[in-house]
Write a protein that holds these residues in place. Sequence first.
Motif: not given
Length: 125
Positions: A45-55, A64-72, A112-119
């Motif tokens: 859970t320490d690798d990627v932090i998405f900007e403007d991503f909330t859960y 569980l609700s997910l919201k992002a600035q770019d398509n999930i 996965k957002i913009n081909d980048v994965e976050g945990d």
Amino acid sequence: EIDISPYAGNNVLIAIWATDGAVDDPEDYDFFVDNFQITTASLNTDDVIFEDFTYFPNPVTNILSLKAQDNIQSVTVFNMLGQEVMRSSPNSLENEIDMSSLQTGAYFLKVKINDVEGDFRIIKE
């Protein structure tokens, strides 16, 4: 979790050793290892932090609700054993995951957002 990448290309043997302690008695203890997996990626859970991503909410009871600035692109839920328990490909800015069928406990959420994965770690109540 054990990193075996230094042994890439070689056969790796994994053994489990046990003893019944200082007393050598005739009892025999059988145990089994189940759901053993070797994967190429870890759940960290320490690798990627998405900007403007909330859960939210976390802890979650049902939805569980997910919201992002770019398509999930995709959402995968893993239990603590690393087993995939849910998967979706919303391709939207918002997504809801119905976790009501899951048992109480800790889970990992791979997004996965913009081909980048976050945990992310999720607690199910």
